[in-house]
Motif scaffolding. Structure first.
Motif, PDB file in Angstrom:
ATOM      1  N   HIS A  33      16.630 -53.147  51.749  1.00  0.00           N
ATOM      2  CA  HIS A  33      15.805 -52.828  52.918  1.00  0.00           C
ATOM      3  C   HIS A  33      16.494 -53.305  54.194  1.00  0.00           C
ATOM      4  O   HIS A  33      15.933 -54.103  54.948  1.00  0.00           O
ATOM      5  CB  HIS A  33      14.433 -53.496  52.812  1.00  0.00           C
ATOM      6  N   PRO A  34      17.703 -52.850  54.492  1.00  0.00           N
ATOM      7  CA  PRO A  34      18.397 -53.365  55.687  1.00  0.00           C
ATOM      8  C   PRO A  34      17.695 -52.923  56.963  1.00  0.00           C
ATOM      9  O   PRO A  34      17.256 -51.767  57.082  1.00  0.00           O
ATOM     10  CB  PRO A  34      19.784 -52.730  55.578  1.00  0.00           C
ATOM     11  N   THR A  56       6.888 -60.168  62.080  1.00  0.00           N
ATOM     12  CA  THR A  56       6.790 -58.718  61.953  1.00  0.00           C
ATOM     13  C   THR A  56       7.511 -58.165  60.733  1.00  0.00           C
ATOM     14  O   THR A  56       7.309 -57.002  60.366  1.00  0.00           O
ATOM     15  CB  THR A  56       7.364 -58.038  63.211  1.00  0.00           C
ATOM     16  N   GLY A  57       8.338 -58.957  60.073  1.00  0.00           N
ATOM     17  CA  GLY A  57       9.098 -58.473  58.931  1.00  0.00           C
ATOM     18  C   GLY A  57       8.290 -58.321  57.666  1.00  0.00           C
ATOM     19  O   GLY A  57       7.173 -58.834  57.539  1.00  0.00           O
ATOM     20  N   PHE A  58       8.846 -57.564  56.712  1.00  0.00           N
ATOM     21  CA  PHE A  58       8.298 -57.386  55.365  1.00  0.00           C
ATOM     22  C   PHE A  58       6.952 -56.660  55.346  1.00  0.00           C
ATOM     23  O   PHE A  58       6.089 -56.955  54.528  1.00  0.00           O
ATOM     24  CB  PHE A  58       8.197 -58.737  54.652  1.00  0.00           C
ATOM     25  N   ARG A 103       5.430 -50.957  58.881  1.00  0.00           N
ATOM     26  CA  ARG A 103       6.809 -50.563  58.585  1.00  0.00           C
ATOM     27  C   ARG A 103       7.489 -51.812  58.038  1.00  0.00           C
ATOM     28  O   ARG A 103       7.038 -52.938  58.292  1.00  0.00           O
ATOM     29  CB  ARG A 103       7.530 -50.074  59.845  1.00  0.00           C
ATOM     30  N   PHE A 104       8.589 -51.635  57.295  1.00  0.00           N
ATOM     31  CA  PHE A 104       9.184 -52.811  56.661  1.00  0.00           C
ATOM     32  C   PHE A 104       9.646 -53.833  57.691  1.00  0.00           C
ATOM     33  O   PHE A 104       9.474 -55.038  57.502  1.00  0.00           O
ATOM     34  CB  PHE A 104      10.354 -52.410  55.751  1.00  0.00           C
ATOM     35  N   TRP A 105      10.223 -53.357  58.797  1.00  0.00           N
ATOM     36  CA  TRP A 105      10.672 -54.227  59.873  1.00  0.00           C
ATOM     37  C   TRP A 105      10.002 -53.814  61.180  1.00  0.00           C
ATOM     38  O   TRP A 105       9.728 -52.628  61.404  1.00  0.00           O
ATOM     39  CB  TRP A 105      12.188 -54.170  60.053  1.00  0.00           C
ATOM     40  N   GLY A 106       9.787 -54.766  62.049  1.00  0.00           N
ATOM     41  CA  GLY A 106       9.210 -54.450  63.347  1.00  0.00           C
ATOM     42  C   GLY A 106      10.090 -53.520  64.165  1.00  0.00           C
ATOM     43  O   GLY A 106       9.584 -52.667  64.902  1.00  0.00           O
ATOM     44  N   ASP A 119       7.219 -54.347  47.305  1.00  0.00           N
ATOM     45  CA  ASP A 119       7.691 -53.019  46.898  1.00  0.00           C
ATOM     46  C   ASP A 119       6.769 -52.375  45.862  1.00  0.00           C
ATOM     47  O   ASP A 119       6.292 -51.248  46.051  1.00  0.00           O
ATOM     48  CB  ASP A 119       9.104 -53.114  46.327  1.00  0.00           C
ATOM     49  N   GLU A 120       6.532 -53.067  44.766  1.00  0.00           N
ATOM     50  CA  GLU A 120       5.827 -52.466  43.634  1.00  0.00           C
ATOM     51  C   GLU A 120       4.340 -52.276  43.893  1.00  0.00           C
ATOM     52  O   GLU A 120       3.732 -51.358  43.327  1.00  0.00           O
ATOM     53  CB  GLU A 120       6.059 -53.307  42.378  1.00  0.00           C
TER      54      GLU A 120
END
Length: 455
Positions: A113-114, A264-266, A271-274, A340-341
């Protein structure tokens, strides 16, 4: 998919705080130093157990949790996947910097997830401030420059280097600060520092910052340090074109763009990142909070080239006594697997949108709610004494709102006029509705009593 509690509800057995909580707090107060997190001190409860979005105190009272450990509890309390991972790992190995299977898997999962292409090199730590301090050293090592740019309202930790970048009054009385810090206006459009209106403002905050740096810097800026959305300032969500404009300003100074994604991450914002909301590609990213599923874990992400900078990259040059130990890595793997799962990014987006819709109606319903904003499960409510002037409610009033919420079984951050709501990413629609119902009950009473006659 992990089974998580649904439709959790308030259950009160005693007045709050109850007698057992009161006794334990009194015993603790005999020895604990002052300065603990404000919401924990003010609530007055002692925790017995917690699961999902519910916290039960030693008196048997169960509260709904809209604080979420200020972002740390993103998976909810006692997530079974994290519990099992920590239990299994601690029985095998828990400390040390040697390679472990859990750390290798953690590195691989983060790399899936970069936040930008090629931003995959990860160094691990145990606190947010520790990670940001390391990121500052990395920026200096790579650019060979010494100045930093941060933003009004910004919060990156309480250690001396990052404290110098803090854009608030928190640092009053703690000077002198580290030299070379420039603090520019952030795009808080509800409280625009220039009294303009977006988008006709033309991002006046960025233009002001451009002029300020031209006149105040020594042309030695290593990095711009910015939260994609500001947490401590009140879960402030800037316009989507603000971060690209800041990124362009950083390019003008040949400086790195350092995104602080602690909060804001994860998946927090849906969204995965802010940075995903604006498309900005950072050079360095700091991460934490949700990262460890409740276990202390943070990190610095960057590119191959930047990570090679010396002295940051020499053996022990960027290490930490606790960073990347097997126990923390196992917790991080379990947290990322659950995100993720269990589809927690999508859950944050869907449940957050429903909560935001209900909370937005508060602006018309209550004379003291001036503004509601949010992305995903990252929401802010502005509590005001006057909607025209936007004067914040006094701390006396917001403390009463907080106390009334606790008394009715809701743990919130309503003690501040820029009131943050950020429950666990695992929260379901009905539990969220149950919590908002308590908040509405408190707001109804505040409206009926004209804020209890307080000023």
């Amino acid at each position: 998919m992990t089974a998580t509690p649904k439709n959790q509800k308030v259950h009160l057995k005693t007045l709050v705080p109850g007698p057992r909580s009161t006794v334990l707090r009194q015993r603790e107060d005999e020895h604990v130093a002052p300065g603990l997190q404000g919401y924990a001190v003010m609530a007055g409860i002692a925790v017995e157990r917690a699961e999902g979005s519910a916290v039960t105190d030693v008196d048997g009272n169960t509260f709904l949790d809209f604080i979420g450990g200020i972002g740390v509890g993103a998976l909810g309390h006692s997530h079974p996947g994290v519990v099992k991972a920590i239990t299994d790992q601690v029985a095998r190995a828990s400390v040390g910097s040697f390679t472990s299977e859990s750390r290798v898997e953690l590195l691989e999962r983060v790399a899936k997830h970069p936040p930008a292409l090629g931003v995959h090199r990860l160094q691990l730590y145990s606190s947010g401030a520790e990670a940001v301090e390391s990121a500052l050293r990395l920026a200096k090592s790579h650019t060979k420059k010494s100045e930093f740019v941060s933003f009004w309202g910004g919060f990156h930790g309480k250690t001396m280097g990052v404290l110098s970048l803090m854009g608030s009054t928190f640092k009053e009385g703690l000077g002198p600060m580290v030299p070379g810090a420039h603090i520019l206006p952030y795009a808080d459009c509800y409280r625009c520092p220039f009294g303009t209106t977006y988008p006709s403002c033309g991002l006046a905050c960025v233009e002001h910052g451009r002029k300020q740096l031209k006149n105040a810097s020594t042309n030695a800026i290593a990095a711009f340090v910015i939260e994609p959305m500001q947490g401590t300032a009140g879960n402030v969500v800037p316009p989507d074109d603000f971060l690209p404009a800041v990124r362009e300003l950083a390019k003008e100074h040949d400086a790195l763009f350092l995104a602080d994604e602690m909060i804001t991450g994860f998946g927090r914002t849906g969204r995965f990142w802010g940075v995903d909301h604006s498309g900005v590609k950072p050079d360095i990213v700091t991460l934490g909070k949700a990262f460890g599923g409740g276990f202390p874990l943070s990190g610095v992400l960057t590119t191959d080239a930047i990570s090679q900078a010396k002295p940051w990259s020499i053996p022990s040059g960027s290490s930490s006594s606790y960073g990347g130990n097997p126990l923390a890595a196992a917790a991080g793997v379990a947290a990322l697997r659950a995100i993720d799962e269990d589809g927690l990014v999508e859950n944050a987006r869907e449940v957050g949108a429903a909560m935001l819709e209900e909370l937005t109606a508060f602006v018309d319903e209550y004379p003291f709610v001036g503004h509601v904003r949010g992305r995903g499960l990252f929401m802010g409510v502005e509590l005001v004494a006057d909607k025209k002037t936007k004067q914040p409610l006094s701390r006396t009033v917001t403390r009463r709102i907080f106390d009334e919420c606790v008394r009715r079984g809701l743990l919130t951050m309503a003690y501040a006029p820029s009131f943050r709501i950020q429950p666990a990413l695992t929260i379901d629609h009905q539990t969220a509705k149950n919590g908002i119902a308590v908040l509405r009950e408190v707001f109804d009473e505040a409206k009926r009593t004209n804020l209890w006659g307080l000023t």
